[in-house]
Design a protein around this motif. Structure first.
Motif, PDB file in Angstrom:
ATOM      1  N   GLY A  94      59.274  55.745 -31.200  1.00 19.71           N
ATOM      2  CA  GLY A  94      58.052  56.472 -30.916  1.00 19.71           C
ATOM      3  C   GLY A  94      56.752  55.779 -31.264  1.00 19.71           C
ATOM      4  N   ASN A  95      56.824  54.552 -31.749  1.00 20.58           N
ATOM      5  CA  ASN A  95      55.597  53.817 -32.070  1.00 20.58           C
ATOM      6  C   ASN A  95      54.910  53.362 -30.783  1.00 20.58           C
ATOM      7  OD1 ASN A  95      55.490  53.182 -35.173  1.00 20.58           O
ATOM      8  ND2 ASN A  95      57.637  53.031 -34.561  1.00 20.58           N
ATOM      9  N   THR A  96      53.601  53.474 -30.766  1.00 17.85           N
ATOM     10  CA  THR A  96      52.823  52.966 -29.641  1.00 17.85           C
ATOM     11  C   THR A  96      52.615  51.457 -29.833  1.00 17.85           C
ATOM     12  OG1 THR A  96      50.698  53.281 -30.741  1.00 17.85           O
ATOM     13  CG2 THR A  96      51.572  55.146 -29.453  1.00 17.85           C
ATOM     14  N   ASP A  97      52.153  50.801 -28.790  1.00 19.26           N
ATOM     15  CA  ASP A  97      51.839  49.379 -28.920  1.00 19.26           C
ATOM     16  C   ASP A  97      50.789  49.168 -30.008  1.00 19.26           C
ATOM     17  OD1 ASP A  97      53.612  48.997 -26.847  1.00 19.26           O
ATOM     18  OD2 ASP A  97      52.187  48.017 -25.511  1.00 19.26           O
ATOM     19  N   ALA A  98      49.793  50.042 -30.050  1.00 20.83           N
ATOM     20  CA  ALA A  98      48.738  49.913 -31.065  1.00 20.83           C
ATOM     21  C   ALA A  98      49.309  50.027 -32.473  1.00 20.83           C
ATOM     22  CB  ALA A  98      47.661  50.966 -30.842  1.00 20.83           C
ATOM     23  N   GLN A  99      50.230  50.958 -32.670  1.00 14.45           N
ATOM     24  CA  GLN A  99      50.850  51.100 -33.992  1.00 14.45           C
ATOM     25  C   GLN A  99      51.682  49.874 -34.353  1.00 14.45           C
ATOM     26  OE1 GLN A  99      52.734  54.841 -32.971  1.00 14.45           O
ATOM     27  NE2 GLN A  99      51.498  55.939 -34.489  1.00 14.45           N
ATOM     28  N   ILE A 100      52.389  49.356 -33.373  1.00 19.41           N
ATOM     29  CA  ILE A 100      53.203  48.154 -33.620  1.00 19.41           C
ATOM     30  C   ILE A 100      52.297  46.989 -33.998  1.00 19.41           C
ATOM     31  CG2 ILE A 100      54.752  46.456 -32.565  1.00 19.41           C
ATOM     32  CD1 ILE A 100      55.910  48.839 -30.895  1.00 19.41           C
ATOM     33  N   LEU A 101      51.194  46.829 -33.288  1.00 21.50           N
ATOM     34  CA  LEU A 101      50.261  45.744 -33.605  1.00 21.50           C
ATOM     35  C   LEU A 101      49.645  45.922 -34.986  1.00 21.50           C
ATOM     36  CD1 LEU A 101      48.537  45.309 -30.131  1.00 21.50           C
ATOM     37  CD2 LEU A 101      50.115  43.705 -31.250  1.00 21.50           C
ATOM     38  N   THR A 102      49.422  47.149 -35.386  1.00 25.27           N
ATOM     39  CA  THR A 102      48.906  47.410 -36.741  1.00 25.27           C
ATOM     40  C   THR A 102      49.967  47.070 -37.787  1.00 25.27           C
ATOM     41  OG1 THR A 102      47.423  49.128 -35.954  1.00 25.27           O
ATOM     42  CG2 THR A 102      48.013  49.206 -38.288  1.00 25.27           C
ATOM     43  N   ASN A 103      51.207  47.436 -37.497  1.00 26.24           N
ATOM     44  CA  ASN A 103      52.300  47.178 -38.442  1.00 26.24           C
ATOM     45  C   ASN A 103      52.697  45.704 -38.514  1.00 26.24           C
ATOM     46  OD1 ASN A 103      52.449  49.901 -39.078  1.00 26.24           O
ATOM     47  ND2 ASN A 103      54.013  50.317 -37.534  1.00 26.24           N
ATOM     48  N   TYR A 104      52.423  44.965 -37.454  1.00 24.76           N
ATOM     49  CA  TYR A 104      52.735  43.531 -37.404  1.00 24.76           C
ATOM     50  C   TYR A 104      51.454  42.777 -37.059  1.00 24.76           C
ATOM     51  CZ  TYR A 104      57.567  45.095 -37.391  1.00 24.76           C
ATOM     52  OH  TYR A 104      58.766  45.681 -37.729  1.00 24.76           O
ATOM     53  N   PRO A 105      50.543  42.625 -38.010  1.00 27.73           N
ATOM     54  CA  PRO A 105      49.222  42.056 -37.720  1.00 27.73           C
ATOM     55  C   PRO A 105      49.239  40.583 -37.310  1.00 27.73           C
ATOM     56  CG  PRO A 105      49.485  42.415 -40.082  1.00 27.73           C
ATOM     57  CD  PRO A 105      50.682  43.028 -39.415  1.00 27.73           C
ATOM     58  N   THR A 106      50.366  39.905 -37.458  1.00 23.90           N
ATOM     59  CA  THR A 106      50.419  38.496 -37.067  1.00 23.90           C
ATOM     60  C   THR A 106      50.730  38.303 -35.587  1.00 23.90           C
ATOM     61  OG1 THR A 106      52.743  38.316 -37.693  1.00 23.90           O
ATOM     62  CG2 THR A 106      51.097  37.739 -39.376  1.00 23.90           C
ATOM     63  N   ILE A 107      51.004  39.403 -34.872  1.00 25.82           N
ATOM     64  CA  ILE A 107      51.268  39.261 -33.443  1.00 25.82           C
ATOM     65  C   ILE A 107      50.120  39.863 -32.643  1.00 25.82           C
ATOM     66  CG2 ILE A 107      53.760  39.178 -33.773  1.00 25.82           C
ATOM     67  CD1 ILE A 107      53.904  42.036 -32.668  1.00 25.82           C
ATOM     68  N   THR A 147      49.395  40.069 -26.337  1.00 20.33           N
ATOM     69  CA  THR A 147      50.124  39.155 -25.445  1.00 20.33           C
ATOM     70  C   THR A 147      51.548  38.952 -25.946  1.00 20.33           C
ATOM     71  OG1 THR A 147      48.091  38.039 -24.793  1.00 20.33           O
ATOM     72  CG2 THR A 147      50.141  36.826 -24.461  1.00 20.33           C
ATOM     73  N   ASP A 148      51.711  38.820 -27.261  1.00 18.19           N
ATOM     74  CA  ASP A 148      53.057  38.695 -27.827  1.00 18.19           C
ATOM     75  C   ASP A 148      53.905  39.913 -27.475  1.00 18.19           C
ATOM     76  OD1 ASP A 148      52.551  36.218 -29.119  1.00 18.19           O
ATOM     77  OD2 ASP A 148      51.768  37.245 -30.894  1.00 18.19           O
ATOM     78  N   LEU A 149      53.314  41.098 -27.596  1.00 17.59           N
ATOM     79  CA  LEU A 149      54.046  42.320 -27.256  1.00 17.59           C
ATOM     80  C   LEU A 149      54.416  42.344 -25.780  1.00 17.59           C
ATOM     81  CD1 LEU A 149      52.619  45.507 -29.015  1.00 17.59           C
ATOM     82  CD2 LEU A 149      54.804  44.373 -29.332  1.00 17.59           C
ATOM     83  N   SER A 150      53.497  41.969 -24.935  1.00 24.60           N
ATOM     84  CA  SER A 150      53.771  41.925 -23.507  1.00 24.60           C
ATOM     85  C   SER A 150      54.930  40.974 -23.210  1.00 24.60           C
ATOM     86  CB  SER A 150      52.521  41.494 -22.749  1.00 24.60           C
ATOM     87  OG  SER A 150      52.782  41.380 -21.380  1.00 24.60           O
ATOM     88  N   ASN A 151      54.922  39.807 -23.856  1.00 23.46           N
ATOM     89  CA  ASN A 151      56.019  38.851 -23.691  1.00 23.46           C
ATOM     90  C   ASN A 151      57.337  39.448 -24.170  1.00 23.46           C
ATOM     91  OD1 ASN A 151      54.260  36.896 -22.690  1.00 23.46           O
ATOM     92  ND2 ASN A 151      53.942  35.959 -24.688  1.00 23.46           N
TER      93      ASN A 151
END
Length: 108
Positions: free
Chosen positions: A66-79, A82-86
């Motif tokens: 249930g995590n959104t892309d924004a939440q994932i990017l917050t939880n993994y600040p080193t990505i 574009t990394d998520l899209s890949n």
């Protein structure tokens, strides 16, 4: 789906979408994915974001939970986005591999 059906759909794409489709086909044929790498001995050899120890399956599982892309990017600040899209493109093309990695890691 027949090749003729696919041809009709491909011809209806915008030039930018056609470029993305070509890139996806090239990546799937060469099994080299932009921004994704596999290294024996790193993250169990699982596909991961390049130059990180963040496996694609971890990101997919986060999204399934249930995590959104924004939440994932917050939880993994080193990505990056574009990394998520890949990662999402890789996961779509290698669904069985990703599902197996999730199952193996949840069973452990």
């Amino acid at each position: 789906m027949s090749l003729q059906d696919l041809q009709t759909q491909l011809l209806a794409l915008s030039p930018a979408e056609k470029t993305q489709a070509i890139q996806l086909l090239i990546e799937s044929l060469s099994d080299t994915w932009t921004g994704i790498e596999k290294t024996l001995g790193v993250c169990g050899g699982d596909a991961r974001i390049t130059n990180t120890r963040i496996p694609v399956w971890v990101l997919v599982r986060a999204k399934q939970l249930g995590n959104t892309d924004a939440q994932i990017l917050t939880n993994y600040p080193t990505i990056t986005a574009t990394d998520l899209s890949n990662a999402w493109r890789y996961a779509e093309a290698h669904l069985g591999e990703i599902e197996q990695a999730i199952a193996e890691n949840e069973a452990a």
